[in-house]
Structure formats: C-alpha cells, structure tokens
Scaffold this active site. Structure first.
Site, PDB file in Angstrom:
ATOM      1  CG  ASP A  67      19.040  16.087 -47.459  1.00 57.12           C
ATOM      2  OD1 ASP A  67      19.387  16.856 -48.368  1.00 57.12           O
ATOM      3  OD2 ASP A  67      19.316  14.880 -47.454  1.00 57.12           O
ATOM      4  CG  ASN A 138      22.789   4.499 -44.195  1.00 59.77           C
ATOM      5  OD1 ASN A 138      22.329   5.054 -45.191  1.00 59.77           O
ATOM      6  ND2 ASN A 138      22.954   5.126 -43.042  1.00 59.77           N
ATOM      7  CG  HIS A 140      20.925   8.094 -46.002  1.00 58.67           C
ATOM      8  ND1 HIS A 140      22.112   8.211 -45.301  1.00 58.67           N
ATOM      9  CD2 HIS A 140      21.130   8.808 -47.146  1.00 58.67           C
ATOM     10  CE1 HIS A 140      22.966   8.948 -45.977  1.00 58.67           C
ATOM     11  NE2 HIS A 140      22.399   9.320 -47.095  1.00 58.67           N
ATOM     12  CD  GLU A 145      21.665   8.328 -41.608  1.00 60.79           C
ATOM     13  OE1 GLU A 145      21.612   7.449 -42.495  1.00 60.79           O
ATOM     14  OE2 GLU A 145      22.720   8.943 -41.331  1.00 60.79           O
TER      15      GLU A 145
HETATM   16  C1  GLP Z   1      23.735  12.471 -48.681  1.00 60.74           C
HETATM   17  C2  GLP Z   1      22.381  13.211 -48.833  1.00 60.74           C
HETATM   18  C3  GLP Z   1      21.419  12.395 -49.598  1.00 60.74           C
HETATM   19  C4  GLP Z   1      22.142  11.833 -50.784  1.00 60.74           C
HETATM   20  C5  GLP Z   1      23.076  10.749 -50.321  1.00 60.74           C
HETATM   21  C6  GLP Z   1      23.950  10.148 -51.412  1.00 60.74           C
HETATM   22  O1  GLP Z   1      24.125  12.257 -47.390  1.00 60.74           O
HETATM   23  N1  GLP Z   1      21.755  13.615 -47.635  1.00 60.74           N
HETATM   24  O2  GLP Z   1      20.321  13.197 -49.968  1.00 60.74           O
HETATM   25  O3  GLP Z   1      21.223  11.283 -51.654  1.00 60.74           O
HETATM   26  O4  GLP Z   1      23.813  11.160 -49.216  1.00 60.74           O
HETATM   27  O5  GLP Z   1      24.991  11.000 -51.767  1.00 60.74           O
HETATM   28  P1  GLP Z   1      25.952  10.725 -52.995  1.00 60.74           P
HETATM   29  O6  GLP Z   1      25.166  10.966 -54.206  1.00 60.74           O
HETATM   30  O7  GLP Z   1      27.079  11.693 -52.812  1.00 60.74           O
HETATM   31  O8  GLP Z   1      26.412   9.295 -52.891  1.00 60.74           O
END
Ligand code: GLP
Length: 239
Positions: A67, A138, A140, A145
């Site tokens: 992403d 949440n 995702h 989402e």
């Molecule tokens: C972000 C990314 C995701 C990631 C998630 C968790 O927004 N788009 O790909 O897995 O949130 O992030 P973190 O590891 O910082 O908690």
C-alpha cells in the site's frame, strides 16, 4: 490457521525474519509482498543482517509493496516506498527491476488504470509466495479498511479517521486516501504471515481469529486461507 505466540516484540521479529529468510532460501524466484508500519521494522533489520552475513541473497527476490498513501511523493518521509527503500531495498542486492513500489504520485485521472496495471504486474510475477502483513486496530490489512469487499483488487480507497490520526502527527496534512492491494490480492498469496504486537492490537486479533468472517473486520477473511500464520506477542494475544 496457525497462531504462534512469542514472548515479546524481539522474538516476533526474529521468527518473522527466519520465516522470510527460509522462503528466500528455498525458492528459485521468491516473490514477497511487503508491509510497512512499526511492527515489521525489527524483521527488516534482521533481514539486512542476514544478508550482510551472507546467509541470504536477494538477487532473485522480487518484491511488491502492499500500500501507499495517495497522493504521496516518493521523496516524502511518510512515503511507504521510501520506508521500504531505506529499511530494506537499498541495503540488499535486489535488482531495481525486481522492486515494485506503488507510486502515490500518479495523476488522479490515471489512478484506475495504474491500479489495474499494478495488479497485473503481481499476477505476472506469479502472485506472492509470501505476503507479510501488519494489522490496524480496526482490523485493516494493507489499507483494506472495514467494509472492504473480499473480492477487491488493487484500488484507491478512503482511509478512516483513526487510521489517518494514528500515522500522522498532524492529521490535517495527511492524505485521506491510499492505493492498496485488495483482499483478493492478499488471499491469492501462497503463504501469509501476519505480525501483531502490543495490547492495542488484541481486539483486532480476537475479531480476526475468533470472530465470524466478516467485512467489518477485514483480517477475519484470513481464517479461510490455507496457509496463514498469526505471529503475536503475548499482549496482542491476550484477549
Ligand atoms: C498501516 C499500514 C498497514 C499496517 C498497519 C499497522 O496503516 N497501511 O499496512 O500493517 O497500519 O501498522 P503498525 O505496524 O504501525 O501498527
């Protein structure tokens, strides 16, 4: 579905790096789907160490990122492309042609075509042998989402308030959209490894592994994948 619980973040990182290194070692042409966020940082550090010590070689490895914010220039410190370059890609012997980053600077009227082409590129790579995922509070996965359809491919999406707030100090300056691979793209991977650490992730993990499969908790679809491992620390697994 496999659930592995490690004592702490360091142990998750080590286990994730070893699983990824194995994939690189045993495959002729390994294809990896790569995540960003805080959780995989330790894993990337170890992969670089394994490369530097001669344990793994990236010359045949192909990667795509999951992403990217939209709009987002690659030079922006918040860009996921830059994150991956800095933490892994520029530090190992991967070929430029084997790196597939999502370009968050594509003009708006070309985004749909761009997303279709990106999905096709992943198809042409032969899909991911291993996709590594984080998870949002949440539920995702990548930037799919809640409410994302299980048939979705790479596309432009709206981000939830909480997602934007969590990732940017000043949410007013943050992009409220992203380009993400779809749920279907992720489910097409040969193997999936989802990493989660910390108590703030425990509800999302509970909903994903113990709740019904529902679009309201996107990661719950992973229950239907034949080769998925949830790699958790004790706090994320404490529900
Ligand atoms: C972000 C990314 C995701 C990631 C998630 C968790 O927004 N788009 O790909 O897995 O949130 O992030 P973190 O590891 O910082 O908690």
């Amino acid at each position: 579905m496999k659930i592995e619980i490690e004592n702490n973040y360091e142990e998750i990182s080590k286990r994730a790096a070893r699983i990824t290194a194995r994939e690189i070692l045993v495959r002729e042409d390994p294809v990896l789907g790569l995540p960003t966020g805080d959780t995989p940082k330790g894993m990337y550090e170890l992969l670089v160490e394994y490369y530097q010590s001669g344990l793994i070689d990236f010359s045949k490895v192909k990667t795509f990122n999951l992403d990217e914010y939209y709009p987002m220039s690659k030079e922006d410190p918040n860009s996921f492309g830059r994150y991956l370059e800095e933490r892994l890609l520029s530090k190992v012997n991967i070929g430029e042609d084997n790196i597939h980053l999502i370009d968050g600077s594509v003009p708006r009227d070309q985004v749909e075509t761009y997303c279709g082409n990106y999905e096709e590129k992943i198809d042409n790579l032969g899909r991911a042998d291993l996709s590594i995922l984080g998870i949002g509070e949440n539920g995702h996965i990548a930037f799919n989402e809640p409410g994302s359809g299980f048939q979705t491919a790479t596309r432009l999406v709206d981000l939830e308030e909480g997602t934007i707030r969590r990732n940017f100090e000043n949410p007013d300056e943050a992009p409220n959209k992203a380009i993400t691979v779809g749920i279907k793209t992720i489910m097409n991977s040969g193997k999936i490894l989802l990493l989660a650490a910390g108590e703030q992730k425990s509800k999302a993990i509970e909903k994903s592994v113990a709740g019904p499969v529902t679009e309201e908790w996107p990661a719950s679809i992973l229950q239907l994948h034949p080769n998925v491992t949830f790699l958790l620390d004790e706090k994320a697994a404490n529900f």
